[in-house]
Motif scaffolding. Structure first.
Motif, mmCIF file in Angstrom:
data_model
loop_
_atom_site.group_PDB
_atom_site.id
_atom_site.type_symbol
_atom_site.label_atom_id
_atom_site.label_comp_id
_atom_site.label_asym_id
_atom_site.label_seq_id
_atom_site.Cartn_x
_atom_site.Cartn_y
_atom_site.Cartn_z
ATOM 1 N N LYS A 16 -4.975 12.377 68.917
ATOM 2 C CA LYS A 16 -3.733 12.076 69.633
ATOM 3 C C LYS A 16 -3.672 10.595 69.996
ATOM 4 N N ILE A 17 -4.832 10.014 70.345
ATOM 5 C CA ILE A 17 -4.870 8.573 70.635
ATOM 6 C C ILE A 17 -4.493 7.790 69.378
ATOM 7 N N GLY A 20 -0.928 7.734 68.754
ATOM 8 C CA GLY A 20 -0.120 7.174 69.834
ATOM 9 C C GLY A 20 0.557 8.233 70.675
ATOM 10 N N GLU A 21 -0.004 9.444 70.694
ATOM 11 C CA GLU A 21 0.623 10.566 71.383
ATOM 12 C C GLU A 21 -0.141 11.024 72.617
ATOM 13 N N VAL A 23 -1.469 11.467 76.282
ATOM 14 C CA VAL A 23 -0.936 11.271 77.630
ATOM 15 C C VAL A 23 -2.084 10.779 78.502
ATOM 16 N N VAL A 24 -1.936 9.558 79.003
ATOM 17 C CA VAL A 24 -3.010 8.909 79.763
ATOM 18 C C VAL A 24 -2.484 8.523 81.136
ATOM 19 N N LYS A 369 -5.889 2.454 80.505
ATOM 20 C CA LYS A 369 -4.736 3.300 80.188
ATOM 21 C C LYS A 369 -3.907 2.686 79.061
ATOM 22 N N THR A 370 -3.603 1.395 79.184
ATOM 23 C CA THR A 370 -2.794 0.708 78.180
ATOM 24 C C THR A 370 -3.507 0.630 76.837
ATOM 25 N N GLN A 373 -3.375 4.012 75.190
ATOM 26 C CA GLN A 373 -2.012 4.301 74.732
ATOM 27 C C GLN A 373 -1.658 3.518 73.472
ATOM 28 N N LYS A 374 -2.245 2.323 73.320
ATOM 29 C CA LYS A 374 -1.972 1.484 72.155
ATOM 30 C C LYS A 374 -2.971 1.718 71.022
ATOM 31 N N SER A 375 -3.750 2.779 71.147
ATOM 32 C CA SER A 375 -4.711 3.181 70.101
ATOM 33 C C SER A 375 -5.773 2.112 69.844
#
Length: 387
Positions: A16-17, A20-21, A23-24, A369-370, A373-375
């Motif tokens: 999921k990371i 880009g999917e 949830v963090v 977190k960022t 989210q940005k893989s």
């Protein structure tokens, strides 16, 4: 077989990371989410909870290779800006400890000493790109005939530099007071007489090991934020204890788990590795450290939703008891109370002083977190768990 209603794997979360999917959320954000939606629904929704802490961590340092000379040398003594490093390793390798003090420092000869420069400051200077003076000596051998070298280097000049910290991320720590009638200078900072202040050093609900109290997701190979770069957990740290008194939420009520961590010093930042001068005590290094907690099930989610009101530590006297090795608590206090700025001890209000930075702890959790989210940051699968 798991009895949890939600079951995820590291591989599923990392997929999921990558897409880009994922949830963090941060360890502060998950508290309200869990309260509103319940731990099961929150566990279904959230994939990763990020944590952070920034505080003095004395048991830190760096393995450094200073580069060979011609003729070659096997160093037996090494100094960085006149701060001694341990050289009984091999060739031109050494270990620079964060608490090593500059050789000409008067220490506590004139008490309290100021301790203006030491190993932690050298490490900060290196990651800041500053020039550092290196001097090394040897008794000489047939294969390593050189007796001394001296040069000025920057971090990029060094063949290898590895941050290797034997004890970081303490799971809980004392609230320090001074019951004596004299000012005391300690690693917990300056403590005024007659309990005029109470010092503490943990980021509370953001602190990494409070969010996984039994270390069910943290082990050998766990990928972490360390000093501004990606690092890894290598083992439990020194002073690690897991058989301790805990609250019903599993959080230890006093000092417990610690981690040994490692990372590439050349990738790190002076924002997250800061040399500290602790008056009357010595030098240290403040380290920025954060751990992403993968939400494998609702049990892990419940642990991450712990609030400052649910985390407690012990009030310890550093004026008399601690130096004498006397183990005695003068009360139990929550991190919500500590962060409020005042606690009550024997009916008297006492102002509190944090040694850790909540501003920087929040920033670390947000950076993690960022990045996820940005893989750009994946969950490291532990090869051995410490629980």
């Amino acid at each position: 077989m798991s009895t949890c209603q939600v079951n995820k794997t590291y591989e599923e979360i990392n997929a999921k990371i990558a897409a880009g999917e994922a949830v963090v959320v941060t360890a502060e954000e998950i508290i309200d989410i869990a309260a509103k939606e319940g731990v099961v629904e929150a566990a279904r929704k959230v994939d990763v909870v990020t944590t952070g802490t920034f505080a003095p961590m004395c048991s830190s340092g760096a393995f450094i290779n200073i580069g060979q000379s011609s003729p070659v040398i096997r160093t037996t003594k090494t100094w960085f800006n006149n701060v001694p490093a341990y050289s009984a390793i091999a060739a031109v390798d050494c270990y620079l400890g964060a608490t090593a003090v500059c050789e000409e420092d008067p220490l506590n000869k004139y008490h309290p000493g100021e301790f203006n420069y030491g190993g932690g400051h050298v490490i900060q200077d290196l990651v800041a790109g500053k020039q550092v003076h290196v001097k090394a000596e040897s008794y000489g051998t047939d294969c390593y005939p050189n007796l001394a070298i001296e040069k000025t280097v920057t971090l990029k000049d060094l063949p290898n530099a590895i941050l290797c910290n034997p004890r970081n991320a303490y799971q809980n720590y004392n609230c320090a007071i001074n019951r004596s009638d004299k000012t005391k200078y300690t690693y917990m900072g300056t403590l005024k007489p007659n309990m005029a202040n109470a010092n503490y050093s943990t980021s509370g609900c953001l602190s990494p090991l409070f969010n996984d109290p039994y270390l069910k997701t943290i082990g050998l190979g766990t990928r972490i934020f360390l000093g501004g770069a990606q690092g890894y957990v290598t083992w439990t740290g020194t002073q690690h204890k897991k058989d301790v008194d805990r609250g019903l939420n599993g959080v230890p009520l006093s000092g417990a788990g610690t981690l040994s961590v490692i990372g590439d010093l050349k990738q790190m930042s002076p924002e997250w590795l800061v040399g500290q001068s602790i008056r009357g005590y010595g030098v240290s290094l403040s380290v920025g450290l954060g751990i992403p907690i993968p939400i494998l099930n609702e049990e892990i989610l419940k642990y991450t939703s712990v609030s400052d009101e649910e985390i407690f530590t012990q009030i310890i006297d550093y004026g008399y008891d601690y130096p004498k090795g006397i183990s005695k608590s003068y009360g139990q206090v929550s991190y919500a109370e500590l962060k409020s700025g005042t606690i009550m001890i024997k009916g008297e209000p006492v102002p509190t002083v944090p040694l850790s930075s909540m501003v920087k702890a929040r920033k670390i959790a947000q950076i993690l977190k960022t990045e996820i989210q940005k893989s750009r940051f994946y969950i490291g699968v532990p090869q051995h768990l410490f629980c």
